[in-house]
Every structure is written in structure tokens, then in C-alpha cells.
Design a protein around this motif. Sequence first.
Motif, PDB file in Angstrom:
ATOM      1  N   GLN A  38       0.843  -1.202   0.000  1.00  0.00           N
ATOM      2  CA  GLN A  38       0.000   0.000   0.000  1.00  0.00           C
ATOM      3  C   GLN A  38       0.882   1.258   0.000  1.00  0.00           C
ATOM      4  O   GLN A  38       2.107   1.175   0.103  1.00  0.00           O
ATOM      5  N   PHE A  39       0.225   2.412  -0.129  1.00  0.00           N
ATOM      6  CA  PHE A  39       0.980   3.673  -0.144  1.00  0.00           C
ATOM      7  C   PHE A  39       0.281   4.720   0.700  1.00  0.00           C
ATOM      8  O   PHE A  39      -0.850   4.511   1.156  1.00  0.00           O
ATOM      9  N   VAL A  40       0.976   5.815   0.940  1.00  0.00           N
ATOM     10  CA  VAL A  40       0.371   6.975   1.603  1.00  0.00           C
ATOM     11  C   VAL A  40       0.475   8.165   0.652  1.00  0.00           C
ATOM     12  O   VAL A  40       1.356   8.212  -0.199  1.00  0.00           O
ATOM     13  N   ASN A  41      -0.458   9.099   0.775  1.00  0.00           N
ATOM     14  CA  ASN A  41      -0.483  10.269  -0.101  1.00  0.00           C
ATOM     15  C   ASN A  41      -0.141  11.482   0.760  1.00  0.00           C
ATOM     16  O   ASN A  41      -0.914  11.848   1.653  1.00  0.00           O
ATOM     17  N   ILE A  42       1.008  12.077   0.506  1.00  0.00           N
ATOM     18  CA  ILE A  42       1.525  13.134   1.396  1.00  0.00           C
ATOM     19  C   ILE A  42       1.515  14.478   0.675  1.00  0.00           C
ATOM     20  O   ILE A  42       1.937  14.578  -0.478  1.00  0.00           O
ATOM     21  N   LEU A  43       1.036  15.507   1.395  1.00  0.00           N
ATOM     22  CA  LEU A  43       0.938  16.843   0.798  1.00  0.00           C
ATOM     23  C   LEU A  43       2.186  17.672   1.078  1.00  0.00           C
ATOM     24  O   LEU A  43       2.450  18.023   2.227  1.00  0.00           O
ATOM     25  N   PRO A  44       2.959  18.014   0.040  1.00  0.00           N
ATOM     26  CA  PRO A  44       4.046  18.967   0.264  1.00  0.00           C
ATOM     27  C   PRO A  44       3.416  20.340   0.521  1.00  0.00           C
ATOM     28  O   PRO A  44       2.510  20.749  -0.206  1.00  0.00           O
ATOM     29  N   GLU A  45       3.869  21.013   1.556  1.00  0.00           N
ATOM     30  CA  GLU A  45       3.241  22.269   1.958  1.00  0.00           C
ATOM     31  C   GLU A  45       3.157  23.251   0.795  1.00  0.00           C
ATOM     32  O   GLU A  45       4.130  23.437   0.047  1.00  0.00           O
ATOM     33  N   ARG A  50      -1.005  15.963  -3.781  1.00  0.00           N
ATOM     34  CA  ARG A  50      -0.249  15.114  -2.870  1.00  0.00           C
ATOM     35  C   ARG A  50       0.727  14.254  -3.664  1.00  0.00           C
ATOM     36  O   ARG A  50       0.564  14.095  -4.876  1.00  0.00           O
ATOM     37  N   ARG A  51       1.702  13.683  -2.975  1.00  0.00           N
ATOM     38  CA  ARG A  51       2.646  12.777  -3.622  1.00  0.00           C
ATOM     39  C   ARG A  51       2.450  11.378  -3.055  1.00  0.00           C
ATOM     40  O   ARG A  51       2.587  11.183  -1.841  1.00  0.00           O
ATOM     41  N   PRO A  52       2.093  10.416  -3.930  1.00  0.00           N
ATOM     42  CA  PRO A  52       1.933   9.047  -3.444  1.00  0.00           C
ATOM     43  C   PRO A  52       3.299   8.408  -3.193  1.00  0.00           C
ATOM     44  O   PRO A  52       4.157   8.430  -4.072  1.00  0.00           O
ATOM     45  N   ASP A  89       1.293  16.057   6.381  1.00  0.00           N
ATOM     46  CA  ASP A  89      -0.146  15.879   6.135  1.00  0.00           C
ATOM     47  C   ASP A  89      -0.328  14.639   5.247  1.00  0.00           C
ATOM     48  O   ASP A  89       0.047  14.642   4.080  1.00  0.00           O
ATOM     49  N   ILE A  90      -0.879  13.593   5.849  1.00  0.00           N
ATOM     50  CA  ILE A  90      -0.917  12.282   5.176  1.00  0.00           C
ATOM     51  C   ILE A  90      -2.342  11.743   5.067  1.00  0.00           C
ATOM     52  O   ILE A  90      -3.122  11.838   6.015  1.00  0.00           O
ATOM     53  N   VAL A  91      -2.674  11.176   3.906  1.00  0.00           N
ATOM     54  CA  VAL A  91      -3.892  10.377   3.744  1.00  0.00           C
ATOM     55  C   VAL A  91      -3.437   8.935   3.521  1.00  0.00           C
ATOM     56  O   VAL A  91      -2.560   8.677   2.692  1.00  0.00           O
ATOM     57  N   GLY A  92      -4.040   8.001   4.262  1.00  0.00           N
ATOM     58  CA  GLY A  92      -3.617   6.619   4.060  1.00  0.00           C
ATOM     59  C   GLY A  92      -4.283   5.670   5.043  1.00  0.00           C
ATOM     60  O   GLY A  92      -5.068   6.111   5.879  1.00  0.00           O
ATOM     61  N   LEU A 211       2.541  -0.893  -9.944  1.00  0.00           N
ATOM     62  CA  LEU A 211       2.689   0.141 -10.972  1.00  0.00           C
ATOM     63  C   LEU A 211       2.729   1.543 -10.371  1.00  0.00           C
ATOM     64  O   LEU A 211       2.347   1.765  -9.222  1.00  0.00           O
ATOM     65  N   GLU A 212       3.124   2.489 -11.220  1.00  0.00           N
ATOM     66  CA  GLU A 212       3.190   3.886 -10.808  1.00  0.00           C
ATOM     67  C   GLU A 212       2.493   4.728 -11.877  1.00  0.00           C
ATOM     68  O   GLU A 212       2.604   4.427 -13.065  1.00  0.00           O
ATOM     69  N   GLU A 213       1.775   5.757 -11.478  1.00  0.00           N
ATOM     70  CA  GLU A 213       1.193   6.703 -12.436  1.00  0.00           C
ATOM     71  C   GLU A 213       0.978   8.016 -11.694  1.00  0.00           C
ATOM     72  O   GLU A 213       0.862   8.026 -10.472  1.00  0.00           O
ATOM     73  N   ARG A 214       0.944   9.112 -12.443  1.00  0.00           N
ATOM     74  CA  ARG A 214       0.647  10.403 -11.813  1.00  0.00           C
ATOM     75  C   ARG A 214      -0.750  10.343 -11.216  1.00  0.00           C
ATOM     76  O   ARG A 214      -1.702   9.983 -11.911  1.00  0.00           O
ATOM     77  N   MET A 215      -0.868  10.714  -9.944  1.00  0.00           N
ATOM     78  CA  MET A 215      -2.127  10.557  -9.219  1.00  0.00           C
ATOM     79  C   MET A 215      -2.746  11.873  -8.800  1.00  0.00           C
ATOM     80  O   MET A 215      -2.051  12.877  -8.677  1.00  0.00           O
ATOM     81  N   GLY A 216      -4.050  11.824  -8.552  1.00  0.00           N
ATOM     82  CA  GLY A 216      -4.751  12.965  -7.980  1.00  0.00           C
ATOM     83  C   GLY A 216      -5.169  12.640  -6.567  1.00  0.00           C
ATOM     84  O   GLY A 216      -4.380  12.677  -5.635  1.00  0.00           O
ATOM     85  N   CYS A 217      -6.449  12.240  -6.426  1.00  0.00           N
ATOM     86  CA  CYS A 217      -7.022  12.054  -5.093  1.00  0.00           C
ATOM     87  C   CYS A 217      -6.406  10.899  -4.318  1.00  0.00           C
ATOM     88  O   CYS A 217      -6.364  10.925  -3.103  1.00  0.00           O
ATOM     89  N   GLY A 218      -5.972   9.854  -5.024  1.00  0.00           N
ATOM     90  CA  GLY A 218      -5.397   8.685  -4.342  1.00  0.00           C
ATOM     91  C   GLY A 218      -6.411   7.694  -3.815  1.00  0.00           C
ATOM     92  O   GLY A 218      -6.042   6.646  -3.300  1.00  0.00           O
ATOM     93  N   VAL A 219      -7.707   8.006  -3.927  1.00  0.00           N
ATOM     94  CA  VAL A 219      -8.729   7.129  -3.341  1.00  0.00           C
ATOM     95  C   VAL A 219      -9.679   6.529  -4.384  1.00  0.00           C
ATOM     96  O   VAL A 219     -10.611   5.812  -4.035  1.00  0.00           O
ATOM     97  N   GLY A 220      -9.462   6.858  -5.671  1.00  0.00           N
ATOM     98  CA  GLY A 220     -10.283   6.239  -6.709  1.00  0.00           C
ATOM     99  C   GLY A 220     -11.438   7.075  -7.204  1.00  0.00           C
ATOM    100  O   GLY A 220     -12.284   6.592  -7.950  1.00  0.00           O
ATOM    101  N   ALA A 221     -11.486   8.359  -6.825  1.00  0.00           N
ATOM    102  CA  ALA A 221     -12.620   9.189  -7.232  1.00  0.00           C
ATOM    103  C   ALA A 221     -12.342  10.026  -8.475  1.00  0.00           C
ATOM    104  O   ALA A 221     -13.197  10.185  -9.332  1.00  0.00           O
ATOM    105  N   CYS A 222     -11.131  10.559  -8.589  1.00  0.00           N
ATOM    106  CA  CYS A 222     -10.897  11.566  -9.644  1.00  0.00           C
ATOM    107  C   CYS A 222     -10.514  10.941 -10.983  1.00  0.00           C
ATOM    108  O   CYS A 222     -10.556  11.609 -12.020  1.00  0.00           O
ATOM    109  N   LEU A 223     -10.144   9.658 -10.964  1.00  0.00           N
ATOM    110  CA  LEU A 223      -9.913   8.875 -12.184  1.00  0.00           C
ATOM    111  C   LEU A 223      -8.739   9.349 -13.045  1.00  0.00           C
ATOM    112  O   LEU A 223      -8.710   9.082 -14.242  1.00  0.00           O
TER     113      LEU A 223
END
Lengths: 254, 303
Positions: A38-45, A50-52, A89-92, A211-223
Motif C-alpha cells: 500500500q501507499f500513503v499520499n503526502i501533501l508537500p506544503e 499530494r505525492r503518493p 499531512d498524510i492520507v492513508g 505500478l506507478e502513475e501520476r495521481m490525484g485524489c489517491g482514493v479512486g474518485a478523480c480517475l
Amino acid sequence: MKYTQGKYILLEKKAIAKQIYDFTILCPDIAQAASEGQFVNILPEGHTLRRPISICGIDREAGTLRIVFMAKGEGTQKLADTPKGANLDIVGPLGHGFAMNEVSGKTIITGGGIGVPPLLPLAKHYGSRAVVILGFRSADAVILKKDFEATGAEVIICTDDGSYGVHGMVTKPLEEEIAEAGQVLSCGPMPMLKAISAVSEAKNVPCQVSLEERMGCGVGACLVCACRVKKNGEERFGHVCKDGPVFDSKEVMW
Amino acid sequence: MADLSVKVAGVEFKNPVIPASGVFGYGREYEEFYSLSRLGGISTKGTTGQMRTGNLAPRIAETPMGMLNSVGLQNPGIDRFISHELPNLMQKDTVIIANIAGSTPEECAEVAAKLDSTDVHMIELNISCPNVKQGGAAFGVTCEGASSVTRIVRNATKKPLIVKLSPNVTDIASIAKAVEAEGADSVSLINTLLGMRIDINTGRPVLRNNCGGMSGPAVFPIAVRMVWQVANAVSIPVIGMGGISSGRDAIEMMMAGASAVQVGAAIITDPFAPVKIIEEMNQFLDEKGIKSVREIIGSVKPW
């Protein structure tokens, strides 16, 4: 799945190679729920996105997560500059991680470059039942070697320029080990994963790839983190953040 | 505790904060963070007549104080939305706005007609998506195009109809007037601004689609200006969006003339953005002794 968002203290930080940082973060609720791959999505101030970052270590007792990442652009550099003791600031924890199947035969854990850190929890799990094959550009880019060796797994290091270990790509030792393998678990750059999958599939050994890809929300909503996958013969776009990052290699449309 | 309730096109909202179409899917992911009943409403992911797979990745790029996206209307199609997503959404005690799009005005009308027999509260017609080659922005950038698609969709549904406008036009107020004349009950704006980033190391655009829609705090002043111009030009309610990321931004957008606001990119930065915005608006109103948020709608005193 329950997601957590919060500000968590950076307990330890180390630079372990050029541009590579090793963080230990106190986040008991995320550590409790996290699993391998799994990963965490961290917000650079001050940033919008966020960066996964993949999880390199889970210590549920201490309530900490370890992440090892590369400061590759402005955002990850900002994260790397976070002082010890400051908040992140982490989402995960996010994503569908590795299926930790029990197999007869060896588990081969293989990958390269900055794809190596998320493989460490797998080596811890399988220990002496695993062969770890890691690829790096050169000797000075080799990371986490001691950590992998401490798991009891057999560790083979490859470098592109031959300055350390096996001269060549991870597929070289993989070709030799695959005959006795029960499964392959991998993470690394796309061309490497494609080659690892081809070697595994040729011998009918199940292979999981992260795999790796440029991400947005990290939770599956923004596609936004779409990847082409094939399931039950049907082609579709999967999303690296929620359907992945770990996929069965046979599902991926390379 | 100030009264945050607003009314748009006859529909009551418990507060004026609505996650914008595209960032919020069909709500399922964010329900893992907080109860959707806290939201004023939800504008669902843009839905078309048939399933769409969207554009190739990368579909996102960061920009200073913002982002570009080029998802390209990936969605499961209207039938699956109605059978698999809408029933769940209708139980969430919040206003459900079905955002719809199509390659042709007829496709938009067909989607609207299918929604007409559901319980959905409102329809938001996207005539302004910058990420699909046919349709989308093509309708939205001329008064004639905007009029004709609004007319045919208006005839297909009795649901309150919001038309979502593109900022990639010379005069957005004239487009707003054109759709008002065709029976739109409300307009929402702004959709994203067309933008582009290039990776100077590879010489390739960052987005696989080359161009994409820009959103985030960087576009906020443009959005405020356009909402103000449109609110002065039409008598139907305006839903304001574009770069709102705090309660203060939401208040500012409403002062410009918005009756409600949508929040997009801020949710990607912070999943809790909409609920934080609601709390911050309430706090601001209490501090100022303003009893109802409705008092601030269009209250800007221009020089």
C-alpha cells in the motif's frame, strides 16, 4: 475501507543515497491499518497535489511507518526538506497491495531503483523462503541492502554498469531462479516490470507487479491515474490508486 | 450558528457547498472520510449516453497553485449510473445533481430524458468539458451552440436544469444569457481553463492528451470575475466555482453573486475541504453577526 487523513510527526529522517530519503513517521492509526504494497499520499506544503509514496516498513507496535523515496521534483524535494519533528499531512493507507499468498517453491521478490522500498515488507514476511533480486544503476545507487539481508532472504544485487554485484539486469538472475519459484512479486520501472512479467509468464509462475502513475485524489474518485488492464478478456481502464498499485501481471496491458 | 441554507432553482440546500463534478466520483470514496449528509449537495461525475473509457494517462499535472487534468469524461454510462449509483446516492440526505454530457445535443437530451423519471434532484448539463474532442466545449463556446443544446435538453426534462459554462470564451455573460433564454434554471461556472505543461527534459507535454483543464487556487480570481459578470447579466441563480479552497473563498464567491458554490481541486488537496469550508463559512458569518448566508449573495459593492 476506511481512510485516515491527519498530520503526523516525522520522527526520524536520513539521506541514504543521492536524492534518496528514509523517513520514519509516527502515525499509529495508519500503521495499524496498512498492509504490504500500500501507499500513503503526502501533501508537500503549499502544493495542490499530494505525492503518493509507497510504504517501506510497518511497525504496528511502535505505531510507525517507514517511507523511502526519491526527491525527484519540486514536491518530493519539499517533502525531503521537512525537518525532523515537523508534521506531515498524510492520507492513508491507500491502494490494493500485494496478495501475500503462500506457495510451494520460492517467492522471488524483485525490482529496481526507487521501486525497491515497498519490497522490503515482503522480504520480512517471506524471510528465508524468498530470493530477493534488486537492480540499481550503479554501486552508489544501491539502497536497503542490509535491511533486505536482515530478513533472512537470499539477496542478489545487480547493477547496470557492473560496479556492484551482478553486471546486468534483474532478469538475468531471475531466469536462473524462476524454475524453482512459486511466485514473483515486483516493483520498479515499467520496462523492467514488463521484462519480469515475461520471464514469469513464460514459466507459468504467477507474478504481481506494482505500478506507478501520476495521481490525484489517491482514493479512486478523480480517475486520473488510469492504466489499461484486461480482466476476464475485457479491456478497460483500471486506476493505479484503488485497483492497484499492485496488479496481476496478466491483467496489465503493457 | 448562522443559517447556511440556500435555495437554487427551487431546490433547498442545507448549506451552499457542493463537491464539483469530476473530483468526487459518485461519493463512495469520500463516504470513507465523512458523512455525505454534511454536504449541501453533490455534483456527480459527468455521465454520458454510453460508457466512456477516457483519455490515456498521464491525465494530471501540477501547476503553480493549481493543476491540469485530462480525464476525458471516463464514466460507466447513464444506464449503469441510474441502476448502480443513483439509488445509493439518493439515500444520503443531500441534494444530488446529476452532471451530464454528450458528443451531440441529442445524446445530452437522451441522458436527460432517462434521468427525468428518476428521483435525482437536479441536472447539470456540461457544455464545457475541455477534454473531449467532439462535443463538450464545442457546444459551450458559442451562443448558438449553447442555445441549441440547452433547448433540446430543456425539452427532454422537467428537472431543474443547471447549465455549466466554459470560461474559454470571449464573453461568458452573453452565453449565460443565451442559455437563460432557452429555459435554463441556473448556470454554474467556471469549468476548467484550457492549459498545457511541457516536460522540458523530454520535450513532451506532461499530459498524454497534450492539453487539459486548469483548476485550483490559481484560477480563483478569474472565476470570481466571471461569476460577478454573469450574475449581473442574468436573473437565474448562479453556482460559482473555480479555485475555492477555504470558507473565505466561498464567501467571496457568494459576494460576487453566487447562490451556492462548488469545490473541485481543493478536494484533491484535502479530502475534508468541503466540510472545512462549511465550518469556516459559519464561523465567518458568526463573527460578522450575519444571520443568514443568503444576505451575502451578490452583496459586493463595486466601485
